[in-house]
Structure formats: C-alpha cells, structure tokens
Design an enzyme around this catalytic site. Structure first.
Site, short mmCIF file in Angstrom:
data_model
loop_
_atom_site.label_atom_id
_atom_site.label_comp_id
_atom_site.label_asym_id
_atom_site.label_seq_id
_atom_site.Cartn_x
_atom_site.Cartn_y
_atom_site.Cartn_z
N SER A 118 -3.74 -0.95 -0.95
CA SER A 118 -3.47 -0.81 -2.39
C SER A 118 -4.71 -1.09 -3.21
O SER A 118 -4.77 -0.73 -4.37
CB SER A 118 -2.42 -1.82 -2.84
OG SER A 118 -1.25 -1.67 -2.12
N HIS A 139 -2.66 6.50 0.11
CA HIS A 139 -1.89 5.46 -0.56
C HIS A 139 -0.48 5.98 -0.83
O HIS A 139 -0.24 6.68 -1.81
CB HIS A 139 -2.61 5.06 -1.86
CG HIS A 139 -2.03 3.88 -2.55
ND1 HIS A 139 -2.21 3.64 -3.90
CD2 HIS A 139 -1.28 2.85 -2.10
CE1 HIS A 139 -1.58 2.53 -4.23
NE2 HIS A 139 -1.01 2.03 -3.16
N GLU A 151 -1.51 9.06 -3.09
CA GLU A 151 -2.83 9.03 -3.72
C GLU A 151 -3.84 9.14 -2.56
O GLU A 151 -3.89 8.25 -1.70
CB GLU A 151 -2.97 7.68 -4.45
CG GLU A 151 -3.94 7.66 -5.58
CD GLU A 151 -3.98 6.30 -6.29
OE1 GLU A 151 -3.40 5.30 -5.80
OE2 GLU A 151 -4.62 6.25 -7.35
N ASN A 189 -3.04 1.78 -9.45
CA ASN A 189 -3.06 0.36 -9.82
C ASN A 189 -4.02 0.03 -10.96
O ASN A 189 -3.84 -0.95 -11.68
CB ASN A 189 -3.37 -0.49 -8.59
CG ASN A 189 -2.13 -0.61 -7.72
OD1 ASN A 189 -1.02 -0.76 -8.23
ND2 ASN A 189 -2.30 -0.52 -6.41
N1 LIG Z 1 4.61 -2.96 -0.29
C1 LIG Z 1 4.21 -2.02 -1.15
O1 LIG Z 1 4.90 -1.72 -2.14
C2 LIG Z 1 2.90 -1.29 -0.92
C3 LIG Z 1 2.69 -0.09 -1.62
C4 LIG Z 1 1.53 0.64 -1.35
C5 LIG Z 1 0.61 0.16 -0.44
N2 LIG Z 1 0.82 -1.03 0.20
C6 LIG Z 1 -0.18 -1.48 1.20
O2 LIG Z 1 0.36 -1.23 2.49
C7 LIG Z 1 -0.15 -2.19 3.43
C8 LIG Z 1 1.01 -2.86 4.12
O3 LIG Z 1 1.83 -3.50 3.15
P1 LIG Z 1 3.35 -3.91 3.48
O4 LIG Z 1 3.94 -4.23 2.16
O5 LIG Z 1 3.96 -2.92 4.36
O6 LIG Z 1 3.09 -5.26 4.29
P2 LIG Z 1 4.13 -6.03 5.25
O7 LIG Z 1 3.72 -7.47 5.18
O8 LIG Z 1 5.52 -5.64 4.98
O9 LIG Z 1 3.74 -5.47 6.71
C9 LIG Z 1 2.50 -5.67 7.31
C10 LIG Z 1 2.67 -5.59 8.82
O10 LIG Z 1 1.38 -5.59 9.42
C11 LIG Z 1 1.48 -6.27 10.65
N3 LIG Z 1 0.15 -6.65 11.12
C12 LIG Z 1 -0.65 -7.66 10.71
N4 LIG Z 1 -1.80 -7.66 11.41
C13 LIG Z 1 -1.73 -6.62 12.27
C14 LIG Z 1 -2.62 -6.08 13.27
N5 LIG Z 1 -3.80 -6.63 13.52
N6 LIG Z 1 -2.20 -5.01 13.98
C15 LIG Z 1 -0.99 -4.44 13.75
N7 LIG Z 1 -0.12 -4.90 12.83
C16 LIG Z 1 -0.50 -5.97 12.10
C17 LIG Z 1 2.39 -7.45 10.33
O11 LIG Z 1 2.96 -8.01 11.51
C18 LIG Z 1 3.45 -6.79 9.42
O12 LIG Z 1 4.56 -6.32 10.17
C19 LIG Z 1 -1.04 -3.13 2.61
O13 LIG Z 1 -2.38 -2.69 2.73
C20 LIG Z 1 -0.53 -2.95 1.18
O14 LIG Z 1 -1.53 -3.20 0.22
C21 LIG Z 1 1.96 -1.76 0.00
#
Ligand SMILES: NC(=O)c1ccc[n+]([C@@H]2O[C@H](COP(=O)([O-])OP(=O)(O)OC[C@H]3O[C@@H](n4cnc5c(N)ncnc54)[C@H](O)[C@@H]3O)[C@@H](O)[C@H]2O)c1
Length: 296
Positions: A118, A139, A151, A189
């Site tokens: 993000s 994104h 995005e 963002n």
């Molecule tokens: N949640 C949102 O609304 C949103 C929206 C757009 C983008 N994002 C981006 O998406 C990404 C993930 O966010 P999320 O909300 O899904 O997070 P989340 O915490 O729900 O999930 C992250 C996952 O990554 C896993 N993980 C951590 N280290 C790891 C590794 N080395 N290898 C494999 N898996 C690993 C964790 O175990 C977890 O299951 C982030 O970069 C975030 O900025 C999130």
C-alpha cells in the site's frame, strides 16, 4: 502466463488467489503460517459459496477454482515454475526486501515480481533484485473479489513490456487497471489519507462531531461511508503508517498525522480490529455506535 504464486494468505492474499484461480490460472498460495493458509482456503470457499448462492457462478466453477489453488509453506517450492509472483505479505519494509531478494534467487529470470504494497516504494523493492525492469506494483483493493480497481504502479526501472503485460492480464481478470508512477502513496492513498487526516483534524479542532463529519461526506459527496468510519475499517494504525510514509517521502508538513490519530493508535484504539476507534465495534449490530470518547 499460466502459473501464479501469491505470497501471504491474509486478507489480501486470499482474495488475490481467489480471483486468479477463478480466471483459470494455477495458483500457489504461500504463507509461513499453516493456520493462515487453512483460514485462507476456508475464506475462499465461503466467498465462492456466496457467489454460487447469488447465481454469479456455478458449483462447478467453485470446485474448479478451488482445485486451481495449492497451498505451500515453503516459498522456494511454491514459486517453482511461476510466471508471475504477487507478494501480499505483511506491510514491513525489511520483510519485503528479504522476500524480494529471496524471490530473485528462487525464480526463473523471466518471472515478473509484483507487490501489493500500500505504501512501500516499488523502486526501493526493485533495487534489491537483479531484475528491476520486471518488478511492478499491483495494488488490489479490499475486498479483492469485489473491487474492480487495480492500481498498477511502475517503478523507476519497470519496463513498458512488463507494464503492458500486467495491464492486459488485469483486464483478463475482470478488473480495471490504472497505471500510475511510483511516488509516495501512489494515487489512491496519496489522496485518500490526507482526506481522512483532515476529517480527524476537523474532529480534533471541534469543528464537528464524528457523526456529523461522516454524514456531510456521505450525503454531500455520495461517498458510501464517511472518512472516519472508513478509517476504522482500514485500521487507524495502517492510516498512521501511510501518513508517515507521505510525510517522510515528500517532506511536506501538510501530511503530518493529526495528534488525535497518533494518540488513538498509541492507546490501542485501532478501529474495527481492536473493537474501538471513532465508533465502537463488535456489538453484532449493523448500526453505527459512537466510541465512548466521542459521545457528547
Ligand atoms: N488490508 C487491506 O485493506 C490492504 C489493501 C491494499 C493493500 N494491502 C497490502 O497488502 C499486503 C498484505 O496486507 P494484508 O492486509 O493482507 O495483511 P495480513 O496481515 O492480513 O496478511 C499478511 C500475511 O502475510 C504472511 N506472511 C508474513 N511474512 C511472510 C513471509 N515471509 N512469507 C509468506 N507469508 C508471510 C502472514 O502470515 C499473513 O498471513 C500489505 O502489503 C498491505 O499493505 C492491504
């Protein structure tokens, strides 16, 4: 491209795996946590069930989608043969740098490496690899199976060829990709977070209360929810960290996070995930209930 690997099976990773698998790609879903993988597969199955009951897909489509997904806890096994890797692991700069260094070694030299970050610079992530021309931002928006936008973020060295491939592939997923360049916050963002921050400043300065601010933006601008409710949904800690990226990245005081936001996060009031933010959550009702701190 046929084989996709998705790193991270949390909120975003499970949705990304779902949409690729539903479009008939073979998906390797990779997480360090077996629990997270189990939860992701059951979430995907539930979301597909909902689509079947709304007659958007058939039961056969559901089964086909599920058989297209294989779960792995080993990254090197999971990315074997991948044409594209989409990284959606926890938002942490050091973690993403490590993952991309490892991916660069583990993947074929033609594999495109995408990140769903993000807020972290695509150019910075690409710089730890030997293929910065093949590193790009994808994104996706939450919830991924429903939201149309992707995005697509070009790093400083991302090639035209890779950008075009990702734009075309995104359309094939039934999404609407929009190409942007890699500067802090990209577009989504960079525009959303200052709006949320301004809403929090308006509350902090006593211009209006939580409900009034959200009502003005909902009814006046036809936003589906007000900025304070949206901040609770996104997570106040996530909003704060993205504002800090904007503030540091541009060095412009206009992005400084509101002290009220800083206080709320420090006090553990992070929105829905903690049960309280601007509103109080977890009552099992759809009505919005103000958090105690904001009741008049
Ligand atoms: N949640 C949102 O609304 C949103 C929206 C757009 C983008 N994002 C981006 O998406 C990404 C993930 O966010 P999320 O909300 O899904 O997070 P989340 O915490 O729900 O999930 C992250 C996952 O990554 C896993 N993980 C951590 N280290 C790891 C590794 N080395 N290898 C494999 N898996 C690993 C964790 O175990 C977890 O299951 C982030 O970069 C975030 O900025 C999130």
């Amino acid at each position: 491209m046929k084989n996709i690997a998705v790193i991270g099976s949390g909120t975003m990773g499970n949705g990304i795996a779902h949409v690729f698998a539903q479009s008939n790609y073979k998906v390797s879903l990779i997480d360090i946590s077996q629990d997270a993988l189990d939860r992701a597969l059951s979430t995907i199955a539930k979301n597909l069930d909902r689509m079947v009951s709304k007659e958007k897909i058939t039961s056969a489509d559901k089964e086909n989608t599920l058989t297209n997904i294989t779960a792995f806890t080993s990254m090197s096994e999971g990315v074997n043969g991948a044409d594209l890797v989409v990284e959606a692991a926890t938002e942490n700069v050091e973690l993403k740098m490590k993952i991309f260094k490892d991916l660069d070694e583990a993947c074929d030299s033609n594999t495109i490496l995408a990140t769903n970050t993000s807020s972290i610079s695509i150019t910075q992530i690409a710089a730890v690899t030997n293929r910065p021309d093949k590193v790009i931002g994808m994104h996706f928006m939450n919830p991924v199976p429903i939201m149309k936008l992707i995005e697509v973020i070009r790093g400083y060295n991302t090639s035209d060829e890779v950008t075009n491939q990702i734009m075309e592939m995104s359309k094939g997923l039934g999404k609407i990709p929009v190409e942007v360049n890699d500067y802090p916050g990209f577009i989504a963002n960079r525009i959303l977070m200052p709006m949320i921050n301004e809403a929090i400043y308006s509350l902090y300065e006593g211009v209006a209360g939580v409900e009034e601010i959200d009502k003005v933006m909902k009814l006046g601008m036809a936003h589906p929810m007000g900025p304070l409710q949206l901040a609770d949904f996104i997570g106040l800690d996530v909003c704060l960290s993205i504002l800090r990226v904007l503030h540091d990245g541009f060095g412009n005081p206009k992005y400084a996070p509101c002290p009220l936001l800083v206080n709320m996060v420090t006090a553990g009031h992070k929105g829905i995930k903690s049960g309280s933010g601007f509103y109080s959550w977890g009552h099992g009702t759809k009505d919005l209930i103000l958090a105690d701190q904001f009741k008049k």
